[in-house]
Design an enzyme around this catalytic site. Structure first.
Site, PDB file in Angstrom:
ATOM      1  CG  HIS A  53       7.227   8.342   6.107  1.00 52.87           C
ATOM      2  ND1 HIS A  53       6.911   7.790   4.722  1.00 52.87           N
ATOM      3  CD2 HIS A  53       6.328   7.493   6.340  1.00 52.87           C
ATOM      4  CE1 HIS A  53       5.774   7.498   4.222  1.00 52.87           C
ATOM      5  NE2 HIS A  53       5.321   7.349   5.274  1.00 52.87           N
ATOM      6  CG  HIS A  62       2.713   6.691  -2.100  1.00 53.00           C
ATOM      7  ND1 HIS A  62       1.471   7.478  -2.520  1.00 53.00           N
ATOM      8  CD2 HIS A  62       2.426   6.658  -0.943  1.00 53.00           C
ATOM      9  CE1 HIS A  62       0.649   7.650  -1.534  1.00 53.00           C
ATOM     10  NE2 HIS A  62       1.260   7.472  -0.188  1.00 53.00           N
ATOM     11  NE  ARG A 106      -1.010   2.068   2.777  1.00 55.34           N
ATOM     12  CZ  ARG A 106      -0.638   3.235   3.486  1.00 55.34           C
ATOM     13  NH1 ARG A 106      -0.237   5.114   2.588  1.00 55.34           N
ATOM     14  NH2 ARG A 106      -0.137   3.378   4.687  1.00 55.34           N
ATOM     15  CG  ASP A 107       3.023   3.821   3.109  1.00 52.22           C
ATOM     16  OD1 ASP A 107       3.391   5.444   1.975  1.00 52.22           O
ATOM     17  OD2 ASP A 107       3.764   4.449   3.725  1.00 52.22           O
ATOM     18  CB  SER A 145       3.371  11.770   6.900  1.00 44.07           C
ATOM     19  OG  SER A 145       1.865  11.240   7.962  1.00 44.07           O
ATOM     20  CG  HIS A 196       3.607   4.745   8.798  1.00 44.90           C
ATOM     21  ND1 HIS A 196       3.236   3.698   8.069  1.00 44.90           N
ATOM     22  CD2 HIS A 196       3.991   5.422   8.771  1.00 44.90           C
ATOM     23  CE1 HIS A 196       3.475   3.943   7.298  1.00 44.90           C
ATOM     24  NE2 HIS A 196       4.177   5.463   6.837  1.00 44.90           N
TER      25      HIS A 196
END
Length: 346
Positions: A207, A28, A24-25, A178, A205
């Site tokens: 990054h 991108h 899913r992520d 994010s 989550h």
């Protein structure tokens, strides 16, 4: 040291549940163009590795395939059906942001076999999750709530917003870094505030814009989070996400049980590298600028395109977007800001 200080403050440590949004992520990073064979190959590998939850869908979630943010190669139903067939033991997760997805999308996903439903909202807008968290619970799916761009709110505000989502029916809540902006201390402060405010599992989550995704994820666990997101080879836009196989190894060294087979998850990462991506994510200058500016990592491609079109510096554009606190869903403003930069440089 911050790790030893926090670790010795707690007597017992829960197992850590890994939630894998590679399909899913990671979408991108390839313009949402993964095909059936790619989805099946990776889902089969993660199932063999005993990854607890495998999330699938358009990068922006259910119902998000569009001209504005990118059309996926496959529709939601095809993606979910393909992955569901490959997951004989792992649960299947989906992600939805109100405004892109609808209750109808959510209902369809659960009927196609989604076990875990994540409803996402901007970090100060948890109220928009109420209806969809209720829908997920009514469908007997596991309902989770996550706050996006969480660096834009204080620890106290994040805790309040997470408590609201629990009130709405969320069975786990947490935050997404994010923009890849956090340092470990930032994560500790926020996760601690949330764990004090709720009595459900807390999600983190990360990054990797500043190269700290694994360290931040470990900090989250040490501070009390028990659901951690990670993707194979860090697959994701910009500098990517927390690297799944590295995180599993680090947690194993720290004595946390994930239930994931290390050899098998390393093999799954190889499958991802061979079948899903042209090259693993890297921390380039643009990624660092995005992290410092606090801009959504998924903006890398449109920022580069707008900078080229208007003849402005992409790093300057990222910093300008950060000053304006642009968030996901405001992609149409990137070109406007680029033109303003161009006009101001004359």
């Amino acid at each position: 040291m911050w790790i030893s200080r926090i670790r010795t403050s707690r007597a017992a440590w829960p197992s850590v549940l890994i939630h894998d949004p590679t399909l899913r992520d990671g979408h991108h990073a390839v313009g949402h163009q993964l095909d059936v064979d790619q989805l099946r190959a990776y889902a089969t590998a993660t199932n063999a590795a005993r990854v607890p939850v495998v999330e699938v869908g358009h990068g922006n979630g259910l119902g998000a395939s569009s001209l504005q943010i990118g059309r996926a190669l496959l529709d939601d139903a095809t993606m979910l059906t393909t992955v569901r067939e490959a997951l004989t033991s792992s649960k299947m997760g989906v992600f939805m942001a109100p405004g892109w997805g609808t209750s109808q999308d959510l209902t369809a996903a659960v009927h196609l076999g989604a076990d875990v439903v994540r409803i996402a909202a901007h970090c100060t807008e948890a109220d928009v999750t109420e209806r969809h968290l209720g829908t997920a619970r009514s469908l007997s799916a596991e309902a989770q709530g996550v706050l996006l761009m969480s660096h834009m709110a204080s620890p106290e505000r994040l805790a309040e917003q997470c408590a609201l989502m629990v009130k709405y029916g969320a069975q786990a809540v947490g935050i997404m870094d994010s923009a890849g902006r956090y340092l470990p201390g930032d994560v500790i402060e926020r996760v601690h505030a949330i764990t004090e405010a709720v009595d459900v599992p807390v999600i983190f989550h990360g990054h990797n814009n500043l190269g700290l995704a694994v360290a931040n994820s470990l900090a989250a666990v040490e501070a009390g989070a028990s659901v951690i997101d990670a993707t194979a080879r860090g697959f994701g836009t910009g500098a990517g996400n927390t690297q799944l196989e590295a995180l599993v190894a680090v947690l194993d060294r720290r004595g946390f049980d994930t239930g994931i087979g290390l050899r098998e998850v390393l093999s799954a990462a190889d499958v991802a590298a061979d079948h899903l991506m042209k090259a693993p994510p890297s921390i380039d200058s643009i990624a660092v600028a995005g992290g410092l500016a606090g801009v959504f990592s998924g903006f890398k491609r449109p920022v580069l395109e707008a900078a080229r079109a208007e003849g402005v510096n992409a790093i300057d554009l990222f910093l300008a977007l950060g000053q304006r606190q642009i968030v996901a869903g405001q992609e149409d403003l990137i070109g406007d800001v680029a033109r303003q930069l161009k006009a101001g440089s004359r």
